[in-house]
Design an enzyme around this catalytic site. Sequence first.
Site, PDB file in Angstrom:
ATOM      1  CG  HIS A 167     -13.869 -30.929  -1.103  1.00 14.34           C
ATOM      2  ND1 HIS A 167     -12.763 -30.935  -0.284  1.00 14.34           N
ATOM      3  CD2 HIS A 167     -14.943 -30.712  -0.291  1.00 14.34           C
ATOM      4  CE1 HIS A 167     -13.148 -30.740   0.976  1.00 14.34           C
ATOM      5  NE2 HIS A 167     -14.451 -30.596   0.987  1.00 14.34           N
ATOM      6  CG  ASP A 204     -15.408 -25.602   3.775  1.00 10.84           C
ATOM      7  OD1 ASP A 204     -16.483 -25.307   3.236  1.00 10.84           O
ATOM      8  OD2 ASP A 204     -15.181 -26.731   4.274  1.00 10.84           O
ATOM      9  CG  HIS A 206     -14.851 -30.439   5.209  1.00 11.88           C
ATOM     10  ND1 HIS A 206     -16.039 -29.756   5.380  1.00 11.88           N
ATOM     11  CD2 HIS A 206     -15.007 -31.638   5.819  1.00 11.88           C
ATOM     12  CE1 HIS A 206     -16.879 -30.512   6.065  1.00 11.88           C
ATOM     13  NE2 HIS A 206     -16.282 -31.650   6.342  1.00 11.88           N
TER      14      HIS A 206
END
Length: 427
Positions: A167, A204, A206
């Site tokens: 991220h 993942d 996300h």
Amino acid sequence: AARARRRRARAGEMAAFTISWGSDEVAAEPELKYGSETGLVYDERMQAHDSGDDHPESPQRLASIWRTLQREGLVDRCTRVPARDVTVAELETVHTPEHVRRVREEWRALDEDALDDVAESLNSIYLCAASPDAADLAAGSCVELTRQVVDGTLKNGMAVVRPPGHHAEAHTAMGFCLYNNVAVAAAVAVGELGLSRVLIVDWDVHHGNGTQHMFEDDPRVLYFSVHRWHNGGFYPGGPDGDPRTVGRGAGAGTSVNVGWNDIRMGDADYLHAWHRVLLPLAHEFAPQLVLVSAGFDAAVGDPLGQCSLTPDGYAHLLHPLTALAGGKCVVCLEGGYNLGSISRSYAACARVLLGETPPAPEPGQFPCKAAVRAVEATVAAQTPFWRVLGGASSALGERPRKKTPKSGRKGKRGATADGAGGAGGAR
């Protein structure tokens, strides 16, 4: 106590590369060497990055994985690679100098209260005095493992590291991530080590917004992500994880997104995405290195992911990736917050890297209707860029191919645990 409550409440840009793959002038590819050992990097110093409360991204994640690898005899079968700090030059392949200076210098000079104030100003970040050191080790360990796989010292490798990375944006920390570990490793591979095709597989739960942004206009890096999306309602939200987000400029067609719009996606759903999208594209792309952003928050029992991948399922996802790039594959830990699930799943992946074949899947498993719809949305978006999907020509152009040996909610603002999804689709 007040500080703990506050923490619980939170629970340089890449340059655009233009590469001509014309048949007249193509840069010579490096002669790659291939090792025979599996590298393993782990350092308990990364456990010092600690919120001091029950935050899901806890030091126990690493400790649990390491105990499982030891108990199952997997550590002794690997070649240990010492963890090391990342260098400023390595970080600045994807991060801005301002972000690097902020983490390495400014944050190290702050007391605990000031660090809390900084963390509250960011998107789903906690900080303590040890956070910059742990981030240096996590990124540096992924880069070092990648270097040794690329130069043939090792066959493949796995990095048990934290904080995670996918991220983190070029200019800021985000979503439990301070530096983008896998992106730094990929940028070093193409920028310094001379590779021209690197595949990043991000499983993942996300979407890896930071990684995608760093390479969205770079045709040397193919980024594939399968994640819960819920039409932009699941963290990190917005259009980045949309199947129609395909990259830009010279990198159009090299950002590939499979976005689930339902919960409880399991082994058959993920394998359908592999066989319908990822593996065909990977074979056309012909990577020289595979990097896996290995989050295990889509595993059975994860409190944030609410999916149902099994340890054997993860093994089946990794196994075909090890047949690419002459076996040059590096698996780097991202998310995953159920200690039992991440430990068993990581061990299953370790066995694959060590050469074991996963158990045969149980018969009679089929993808659900929601998974098929999501995968077909990706196919529709990517078809113009890939011959293997039926496109008229590859967006990557004609180029000589060199054969290689076979060999949830995260406590994040604006995101809900189940996104916009409802019950799992009928199978």
